[in-house]
Design a protein around this motif. Structure first.
Motif, PDB file in Angstrom:
ATOM      1  N   VAL A 111       0.836  -1.196   0.000  1.00  0.00           N
ATOM      2  CA  VAL A 111       0.000   0.000   0.000  1.00  0.00           C
ATOM      3  C   VAL A 111       0.873   1.250   0.000  1.00  0.00           C
ATOM      4  N   PHE A 112       1.925   1.242   0.796  1.00  0.00           N
ATOM      5  CA  PHE A 112       2.867   2.359   0.851  1.00  0.00           C
ATOM      6  C   PHE A 112       3.496   2.621  -0.518  1.00  0.00           C
ATOM      7  N   ALA A 113       3.977   1.574  -1.171  1.00  0.00           N
ATOM      8  CA  ALA A 113       4.607   1.728  -2.481  1.00  0.00           C
ATOM      9  C   ALA A 113       3.597   2.162  -3.535  1.00  0.00           C
ATOM     10  N   ALA A 114       2.390   1.602  -3.475  1.00  0.00           N
ATOM     11  CA  ALA A 114       1.354   1.977  -4.438  1.00  0.00           C
ATOM     12  C   ALA A 114       0.932   3.429  -4.249  1.00  0.00           C
ATOM     13  N   LEU A 115       0.817   3.859  -3.002  1.00  0.00           N
ATOM     14  CA  LEU A 115       0.437   5.240  -2.711  1.00  0.00           C
ATOM     15  C   LEU A 115       1.473   6.210  -3.268  1.00  0.00           C
ATOM     16  N   GLY A 116       2.744   5.899  -3.063  1.00  0.00           N
ATOM     17  CA  GLY A 116       3.798   6.762  -3.573  1.00  0.00           C
ATOM     18  C   GLY A 116       3.910   6.724  -5.081  1.00  0.00           C
ATOM     19  N   ALA A 117       3.874   5.534  -5.672  1.00  0.00           N
ATOM     20  CA  ALA A 117       4.015   5.404  -7.120  1.00  0.00           C
ATOM     21  C   ALA A 117       2.858   6.064  -7.849  1.00  0.00           C
ATOM     22  N   ASN A 118       1.648   5.889  -7.346  1.00  0.00           N
ATOM     23  CA  ASN A 118       0.484   6.500  -7.988  1.00  0.00           C
ATOM     24  C   ASN A 118       0.614   8.013  -8.043  1.00  0.00           C
TER      25      ASN A 118
END
Length: 222
Positions: free
Chosen positions: A127-134
């Motif tokens: 979730v952390f990586a997806a939040l940042g990448a998005n």
């Protein structure tokens, strides 16, 4: 006078882009945490991870967005009154879409991974990586609020390109540098994990572009 009016429009236009980006990001995080608490889920991201996304990864891109070059049709737009709001309906729609779509996707991702693996750190890292990448990817869709992402030069703002690359570098560091792993409580991700995150980003950008297209068509036939 004409050049002064043009410069004023560019400044106001870029201000709207920065505000849209920052509010969309913040709205997403508020709904994500609030939604998890309401339905009784563990926190999908930790406070330190949110601070890392906001300050380290998204800080420079939001500043760089203020230096967007003027759009070609900036002087063809009708004049705005002194009381024109910074947030118009299109911007509110984009903020709402980014927030709701992202939250549904991320909450669903967290719940699925947590139930499937029973590994809370892995689920939170995704979730952390997806939040940042998005947020680092959909900023290119916000480069223009009146034109499709396919009709703009994505690389005409070198400050923004550099800021986004720096943001991704900081994300990779957060996931693969042992010291930062301990601080942020993250675990390394595989290539298949990154492919899933990329797919979520594509869905989010598609939602933004659909909203933009609706308003583009409405302006055309207004």
């Amino acid at each position: 006078i004409v050049r002064a009016v043009e410069q004023g429009r560019v400044i106001f236009d870029n201000l709207r882009k920065v505000v849209t980006y920052l509010l969309a990001d913040s709205f997403t995080e508020i709904i994500l945490i609030g939604g998890a608490i309401i339905v009784g889920l563990p926190l999908p991201v930790l406070a330190g991870q949110i601070l890392w996304v906001n300050l380290v990864e998204d800080g420079l891109p939001s500043f760089a967005l203020a230096y967007e070059p003027k759009e070609k049709d900036i002087m063809k737009n009708p004049p705005l009154g002194r009381k024109a709001p910074i947030l118009d309906r299109e911007m509110k729609a984009i903020i709402f879409i980014v927030g709701i779509v992202t939250d549904l996707l991320l909450l669903g991702l967290f719940l699925w991974l947590f139930n499937a693996t029973e590994n809370i750190e892995y689920a939170r890292t995704m979730v952390f990586a997806a939040l940042g990448a998005n947020s680092l990817l959909y900023i290119f869709s916000i480069k223009s609020l009146r034109r499709s992402i396919f009709r703009i030069d994505l690389f005409n703002n070198l400050y923004l390109v550099g800021a986004v690359l720096f943001g991704f570098a900081m994300m990779i560091a957060a996931l693969y540098v042992p010291f930062l792993q301990n601080v942020l409580r993250t675990v390394p991700l595989s290539l298949s994990d990154w492919a899933l995150i990329g797919g979520l980003a594509v869905i989010e950008i598609t939602g933004i572009e659909i909203a933009k297209k609706v308003f583009i068509i409405r302006r055309k036939y207004a």
